[in-house]
Design a protein around this motif. Structure first.
Motif, short mmCIF file in Angstrom:
data_model
loop_
_atom_site.label_atom_id
_atom_site.label_comp_id
_atom_site.label_asym_id
_atom_site.label_seq_id
_atom_site.Cartn_x
_atom_site.Cartn_y
_atom_site.Cartn_z
N UNK A 85 0.86 -1.17 0.00
CA UNK A 85 0.00 0.00 0.00
C UNK A 85 0.90 1.23 0.00
N UNK A 86 0.78 2.04 -1.04
CA UNK A 86 1.62 3.22 -1.19
C UNK A 86 0.74 4.45 -1.02
N UNK A 87 1.12 5.30 -0.09
CA UNK A 87 0.40 6.56 0.15
C UNK A 87 1.13 7.64 -0.64
N UNK A 88 0.36 8.38 -1.44
CA UNK A 88 0.96 9.39 -2.30
C UNK A 88 0.07 10.63 -2.35
N UNK A 89 0.68 11.75 -2.71
CA UNK A 89 -0.07 13.00 -2.86
C UNK A 89 0.24 13.63 -4.21
N UNK A 90 -0.71 14.42 -4.67
CA UNK A 90 -0.56 15.14 -5.93
C UNK A 90 -1.49 16.34 -5.87
N UNK A 91 -0.97 17.46 -5.42
CA UNK A 91 -1.79 18.67 -5.32
C UNK A 91 -2.91 18.52 -4.31
N UNK A 92 -4.15 18.61 -4.80
CA UNK A 92 -5.32 18.58 -3.92
C UNK A 92 -5.78 17.16 -3.58
N UNK A 93 -5.10 16.14 -4.13
CA UNK A 93 -5.52 14.76 -3.91
C UNK A 93 -4.45 13.95 -3.19
N UNK A 94 -4.92 13.06 -2.33
CA UNK A 94 -4.06 12.07 -1.69
C UNK A 94 -4.64 10.70 -2.01
N UNK A 95 -3.80 9.70 -2.07
CA UNK A 95 -4.33 8.38 -2.41
C UNK A 95 -3.55 7.28 -1.70
N UNK A 96 -4.21 6.13 -1.63
CA UNK A 96 -3.58 4.89 -1.20
C UNK A 96 -3.68 3.97 -2.41
N UNK A 97 -2.54 3.51 -2.90
CA UNK A 97 -2.52 2.60 -4.04
C UNK A 97 -2.18 1.22 -3.53
N UNK A 98 -2.95 0.23 -3.96
CA UNK A 98 -2.84 -1.15 -3.48
C UNK A 98 -2.32 -2.02 -4.62
N UNK A 99 -1.16 -2.65 -4.42
CA UNK A 99 -0.53 -3.50 -5.42
C UNK A 99 -0.31 -4.90 -4.86
#
Length: 145
Positions: A85-99
């Motif tokens: 699970x990778x937590x990342x940000x990009x401007x106004x959005x944050x995400x958790x990506x599941x691989x």
């Protein structure tokens, strides 16, 4: 040919801390009430998954992440099925990506995909229960022969 999928839960950047806590709660690490157990075929998760930190240097070599990764964990079941699970940000959005974390047989890959889908669903449900708006998506991370 095996398709490996990546799942993503996206929230507004100010809700990043809620997102991180929701992923830990989905993995049963919150110390709260036991979540519904993960199930795949006749395999049922009977013990709490293990959560461990994943170095960002490892993330860069293992997965393609378009946003700026700020933290990562690996969530492993007692049978060895693991999801990064990778937590990342990009401007106004944050995400958790599941691989899916390990390139194993089709059965192991199917279990990891099921585990990733479970984590995504539980994370999204936890956030929705607290009033955080989420967006859930799925895409093909890679294909192997």
């Amino acid at each position: 040919m095996n398709r490996r999928y990546a799942y993503e839960v996206t929230v507004p950047t100010p809700a990043l801390d809620d997102l991180i806590l929701a992923v830990h709660e989905a993995a049963g690490q919150s110390g709260g009430r036991s979540p519904r157990r993960w199930r795949f075929g006749n395999v049922v998760g009977i013990s709490a998954p293990r959560v461990r930190d994943l170095a960002l240097a490892t993330v860069e070599t293992k997965h393609v992440v378009d946003r700026r990764a700020i933290a990562a964990i690996t969530v492993t079941l007692h049978r060895g099925a693991a999801v990064d699970v990778i937590f990342a940000i990009d401007g106004a959005l944050a995400c958790a990506q599941f691989y899916c974390a390990t390139p194993n047989s089709e059965i192991a890959m199917a279990q990891e995909t099921s585990w990733a889908e479970y984590l995504v669903t539980k994370t999204s449900e936890t956030l929705a229960a607290t009033g955080v708006t989420t967006s859930v998506s799925c895409g093909c991370a890679s294909t192997t022969d």
